[in-house]
Design a protein around this motif. Structure first.
Motif, PDB file in Angstrom:
ATOM      1  N   SER A 126       0.812  -1.213   0.000  1.00 54.71           N
ATOM      2  CA  SER A 126       0.000   0.000   0.000  1.00 54.71           C
ATOM      3  C   SER A 126       0.846   1.264   0.000  1.00 54.71           C
ATOM      4  O   SER A 126       0.436   2.301  -0.500  1.00 54.71           O
ATOM      5  N   ARG A 127       2.046   1.187   0.549  1.00 51.01           N
ATOM      6  CA  ARG A 127       2.938   2.349   0.583  1.00 51.01           C
ATOM      7  C   ARG A 127       3.746   2.487  -0.690  1.00 51.01           C
ATOM      8  O   ARG A 127       4.175   3.578  -1.046  1.00 51.01           O
ATOM      9  N   MET A 128       3.995   1.388  -1.359  1.00 49.63           N
ATOM     10  CA  MET A 128       4.781   1.410  -2.613  1.00 49.63           C
ATOM     11  C   MET A 128       3.994   0.667  -3.698  1.00 49.63           C
ATOM     12  O   MET A 128       4.316  -0.480  -4.029  1.00 49.63           O
ATOM     13  N   PRO A 129       2.942   1.292  -4.232  1.00 54.36           N
ATOM     14  CA  PRO A 129       2.109   0.576  -5.209  1.00 54.36           C
ATOM     15  C   PRO A 129       2.847   0.220  -6.499  1.00 54.36           C
ATOM     16  O   PRO A 129       2.427  -0.681  -7.229  1.00 54.36           O
ATOM     17  N   ASP A 130       3.932   0.923  -6.783  1.00 53.77           N
ATOM     18  CA  ASP A 130       4.663   0.654  -8.033  1.00 53.77           C
ATOM     19  C   ASP A 130       5.653  -0.502  -7.895  1.00 53.77           C
ATOM     20  O   ASP A 130       6.250  -0.913  -8.899  1.00 53.77           O
ATOM     21  N   ILE A 131       5.883  -0.977  -6.674  1.00 49.50           N
ATOM     22  CA  ILE A 131       6.861  -2.043  -6.440  1.00 49.50           C
ATOM     23  C   ILE A 131       6.123  -3.336  -6.142  1.00 49.50           C
ATOM     24  O   ILE A 131       5.186  -3.365  -5.332  1.00 49.50           O
ATOM     25  N   GLU A 132       6.541  -4.391  -6.795  1.00 50.08           N
ATOM     26  CA  GLU A 132       5.941  -5.696  -6.580  1.00 50.08           C
ATOM     27  C   GLU A 132       6.690  -6.418  -5.463  1.00 50.08           C
ATOM     28  O   GLU A 132       7.915  -6.417  -5.410  1.00 50.08           O
ATOM     29  N   VAL A 133       5.910  -7.038  -4.557  1.00 45.35           N
ATOM     30  CA  VAL A 133       6.481  -7.785  -3.444  1.00 45.35           C
ATOM     31  C   VAL A 133       6.066  -9.234  -3.602  1.00 45.35           C
ATOM     32  O   VAL A 133       4.865  -9.563  -3.584  1.00 45.35           O
ATOM     33  N   ALA A 134       7.036 -10.110  -3.787  1.00 47.93           N
ATOM     34  CA  ALA A 134       6.781 -11.540  -3.969  1.00 47.93           C
ATOM     35  C   ALA A 134       7.060 -12.275  -2.673  1.00 47.93           C
ATOM     36  O   ALA A 134       8.148 -12.138  -2.102  1.00 47.93           O
ATOM     37  N   LEU A 135       6.087 -13.023  -2.208  1.00 46.84           N
ATOM     38  CA  LEU A 135       6.210 -13.741  -0.941  1.00 46.84           C
ATOM     39  C   LEU A 135       6.384 -15.224  -1.180  1.00 46.84           C
ATOM     40  O   LEU A 135       5.717 -15.818  -2.025  1.00 46.84           O
ATOM     41  N   ASP A 136       7.269 -15.809  -0.411  1.00 50.34           N
ATOM     42  CA  ASP A 136       7.442 -17.260  -0.379  1.00 50.34           C
ATOM     43  C   ASP A 136       7.714 -17.618   1.078  1.00 50.34           C
ATOM     44  O   ASP A 136       8.862 -17.666   1.516  1.00 50.34           O
ATOM     45  N   VAL A 137       6.639 -17.835   1.839  1.00 50.11           N
ATOM     46  CA  VAL A 137       6.777 -17.985   3.285  1.00 50.11           C
ATOM     47  C   VAL A 137       6.238 -19.328   3.739  1.00 50.11           C
ATOM     48  O   VAL A 137       5.302 -19.865   3.149  1.00 50.11           O
ATOM     49  N   SER A 138       6.848 -19.844   4.767  1.00 52.74           N
ATOM     50  CA  SER A 138       6.402 -21.068   5.430  1.00 52.74           C
ATOM     51  C   SER A 138       6.104 -20.747   6.881  1.00 52.74           C
ATOM     52  O   SER A 138       6.711 -19.843   7.479  1.00 52.74           O
ATOM     53  N   SER A 139       5.195 -21.478   7.459  1.00 53.92           N
ATOM     54  CA  SER A 139       4.824 -21.239   8.846  1.00 53.92           C
ATOM     55  C   SER A 139       5.979 -21.599   9.777  1.00 53.92           C
ATOM     56  O   SER A 139       6.445 -22.731   9.790  1.00 53.92           O
ATOM     57  N   VAL A 140       6.435 -20.609  10.523  1.00 51.62           N
ATOM     58  CA  VAL A 140       7.489 -20.794  11.526  1.00 51.62           C
ATOM     59  C   VAL A 140       7.066 -20.026  12.772  1.00 51.62           C
ATOM     60  O   VAL A 140       6.801 -18.821  12.704  1.00 51.62           O
ATOM     61  N   TRP A 141       7.036 -20.704  13.898  1.00 55.34           N
ATOM     62  CA  TRP A 141       6.595 -20.072  15.145  1.00 55.34           C
ATOM     63  C   TRP A 141       7.784 -19.511  15.918  1.00 55.34           C
ATOM     64  O   TRP A 141       8.836 -20.142  16.000  1.00 55.34           O
ATOM     65  N   VAL A 142       7.585 -18.297  16.434  1.00 57.20           N
ATOM     66  CA  VAL A 142       8.609 -17.641  17.244  1.00 57.20           C
ATOM     67  C   VAL A 142       7.928 -17.009  18.457  1.00 57.20           C
ATOM     68  O   VAL A 142       6.707 -16.836  18.480  1.00 57.20           O
ATOM     69  N   THR A 143       8.735 -16.655  19.431  1.00 54.86           N
ATOM     70  CA  THR A 143       8.240 -15.921  20.603  1.00 54.86           C
ATOM     71  C   THR A 143       8.744 -14.490  20.504  1.00 54.86           C
ATOM     72  O   THR A 143       9.954 -14.258  20.446  1.00 54.86           O
ATOM     73  N   GLY A 144       7.815 -13.529  20.458  1.00 52.15           N
ATOM     74  CA  GLY A 144       8.252 -12.149  20.300  1.00 52.15           C
ATOM     75  C   GLY A 144       7.102 -11.172  20.395  1.00 52.15           C
ATOM     76  O   GLY A 144       5.970 -11.514  20.725  1.00 52.15           O
ATOM     77  N   ARG A 145       7.407  -9.914  20.055  1.00 50.63           N
ATOM     78  CA  ARG A 145       6.419  -8.836  20.055  1.00 50.63           C
ATOM     79  C   ARG A 145       5.943  -8.624  18.625  1.00 50.63           C
ATOM     80  O   ARG A 145       6.736  -8.188  17.766  1.00 50.63           O
ATOM     81  N   PRO A 146       4.691  -8.890  18.328  1.00 49.52           N
ATOM     82  CA  PRO A 146       4.219  -8.856  16.940  1.00 49.52           C
ATOM     83  C   PRO A 146       4.410  -7.504  16.274  1.00 49.52           C
ATOM     84  O   PRO A 146       4.870  -7.434  15.130  1.00 49.52           O
ATOM     85  N   ALA A 147       4.054  -6.407  16.960  1.00 52.52           N
ATOM     86  CA  ALA A 147       4.142  -5.086  16.336  1.00 52.52           C
ATOM     87  C   ALA A 147       5.595  -4.715  16.024  1.00 52.52           C
ATOM     88  O   ALA A 147       5.896  -4.170  14.953  1.00 52.52           O
ATOM     89  N   ALA A 148       6.497  -5.009  16.965  1.00 52.26           N
ATOM     90  CA  ALA A 148       7.908  -4.677  16.728  1.00 52.26           C
ATOM     91  C   ALA A 148       8.467  -5.493  15.570  1.00 52.26           C
ATOM     92  O   ALA A 148       9.205  -4.966  14.718  1.00 52.26           O
ATOM     93  N   LEU A 149       8.144  -6.782  15.518  1.00 51.45           N
ATOM     94  CA  LEU A 149       8.637  -7.613  14.411  1.00 51.45           C
ATOM     95  C   LEU A 149       8.050  -7.155  13.083  1.00 51.45           C
ATOM     96  O   LEU A 149       8.748  -7.141  12.055  1.00 51.45           O
TER      97      LEU A 149
END
Length: 458
Positions: free
Chosen positions: A313-336
């Protein structure tokens, strides 16, 4: 410490006096009883030889043992001049009648006599002495004097030792007060004393060193922020002053054609956006590691997808390609999420319009590995060691928007989560930023969901 030492000695002396008095009293009683037994046997032997009525009873010398003979008819004989003994008790009378061989009486006698009755012939003989507490009293007085001397000496020694032992504490307190009054964090407290006191002084010196570093970091942050704010503020002020001046003259339309006004307004919007971004990043940096957000068990894939959505939404001209797998971590969601967004934003600045920013997330052993790469010019080897420094911008990046704080925030967030962030060159020639975080065990209820979480999205 003085009061404690004096009290401890006083208690020790009191307990010692009680124990010693009891032991001494028992010893004196045992000795007196032995003497009564011995004297009564001598008198009984003489009575058996001469008879109870004729046994000689020398006149009372004025002190010492008291004797009495109990005749078969119940009458008594005593030496001339001897003080009168208490009447023969019922128990002593039964001894004289043959009910028992001997008897020692003391508790039931009000005058303090101890009387030993021994069966002899058809009667009995008695030997008595007056209970004498003077040795116990003299011993108690002596112990009292010694105790007072010990308490006084212990208090004096305790005070001397306490003042010597606590002298470093007094100097430490004075030094701490001086630092609090002068705000001078450069004056270390002299390392003196030993044991726990030395450890305390070293800990306070370490704390002062940490405060010095914190103050230096705040000063550098203020200086760098002032420097970074100067350029966009100056540009924004000049553009606004230009618009105001032309508007006052009434020449805004003639001096600035529509195309120029549009470009100027676009520049103003970009400058305001840059100031907003810089203010948010400065706030994030100034907060340091302080955060009200609590840690929780999260699926890092959800955080990456949310950050990529915001980046699109901030960079509509740039394409972002995702290739993600579920990995669980312990942390602060907003900071990450902020850290991932900064990585994607940084890659979007450099990636050509026809080349996507690739974001990959996978599990690697006990770590969750996130990679963000672009097809830009990459990071020079000379700039790589400093890309995570605050406000650092390579020469090639000075013409691009940004403050140089984004990657610094990334490193701080990753460090706070016990991870590591590195920079390398991607296979497409651009920059490859890799984040490794400690992985956590997935909740059992989510095991089936995690298996279907792998996705590739554009």
């Amino acid at each position: 410490m003085t009061v404690i030492a004096a009290t401890a000695i006083a208690v020790s002396v009191f307990v010692s006096f009680q124990v010693a008095s009891e032991l001494m009293n028992r010893k004196l009683l045992d000795t007196a009883e032995d003497q009564l037994h011995a004297d009564s046997r001598v008198l009984a032997t003489n009575a058996e030889r001469a008879g109870l009525a004729q046994v000689p009873l020398p006149p009372y010398p004025g002190s010492g043992r008291l004797v009495r003979v109990i005749l078969p008819d119940g009458s008594t004989r005593t030496p001339a001049g001897q003080p009168e003994l208490p009447p023969v008790s019922e128990q002593a009378g039964r001894v004289a009648e043959g009910a028992s061989t001997d008897l020692l009486e003391s508790a039931d006698w009000d005058d303090g006599y101890r009387v030993y009755t021994l069966r002899t012939g058809d009667g009995a003989v008695q030997v008595a002495d007056l209970a004498d507490d003077s040795p116990i009293n003299e011993f108690g007085f002596g112990m009292l004097v010694i105790g007072l001397l010990c308490v006084a000496g212990g208090a004096l020694v305790g005070r001397t030792v306490a003042r010597a032992a606590l002298a470093p504490i007094d100097r430490l307190t004075a030094a701490a007060v001086r630092v609090a009054d002068t705000r001078d964090l450069d004056a270390d407290i002299p390392d003196e004393g030993g044991g726990e006191i030395r450890q305390l002084i070293q800990s306070i010196n370490d704390m002062l060193a940490a405060l010095r570093e914190s103050r230096q970091a705040q000063r550098l942050l203020a200086e760098d922020a002032s420097h970074e704010l100067k350029t966009p503020l100056t540009s924004l002020r000049l553009n606004v002053e230009l618009l105001i001046r032309l508007d006052r003259r009434g020449t805004l339309d003639s001096a600035l054609p529509a195309e120029s006004r549009t470009r100027l307004l676009h520049d103003l919007g970009a400058q305001v956006a840059e100031l907003s971004t810089l203010a948010a990043e400065l706030t994030e940096v100034a907060r340091g590691d302080v955060s009200d957000e609590s840690t929780e068990l999260i699926d890092f894939a959800d955080v990456v997808v949310a950050a990529a959505t915001r980046a699109r939404s901030r960079m509509p001209d740039i394409e972002v390609a995702l290739d993600v797998s579920s990995v669980w971590v312990t942390g602060r969601p907003a900071a990450l999420q902020r850290a991932v967004l900064n990585l994607v934003d940084n890659a979007g600045k450099w990636s050509p319009a026809d080349q996507p920013v690739q974001v990959r997330l996978r599990a690697a052993g006990a770590s969750a590995v996130l990679e963000v790469d672009d097809a830009g010019p990459g990071i020079d080897a000379a700039d790589a060691p400093r890309v995570f420094d605050r406000f650092y911008r390579a020469d090639s990046a000075r013409a691009l928007p940004g403050s140089g704080l984004g990657l610094s925030i990334v490193q701080r967030v990753v460090d706070a989560h016990g991870g590591r962030v590195t920079v390398a060159r991607s296979t497409r020639g651009g920059a490859l930023l890799r984040v490794s975080l400690p992985a956590a065990s997935a909740p059992t209820a989510s095991a089936g969901f995690a298996a279907g979480k792998d996705t590739a999205a554009r």
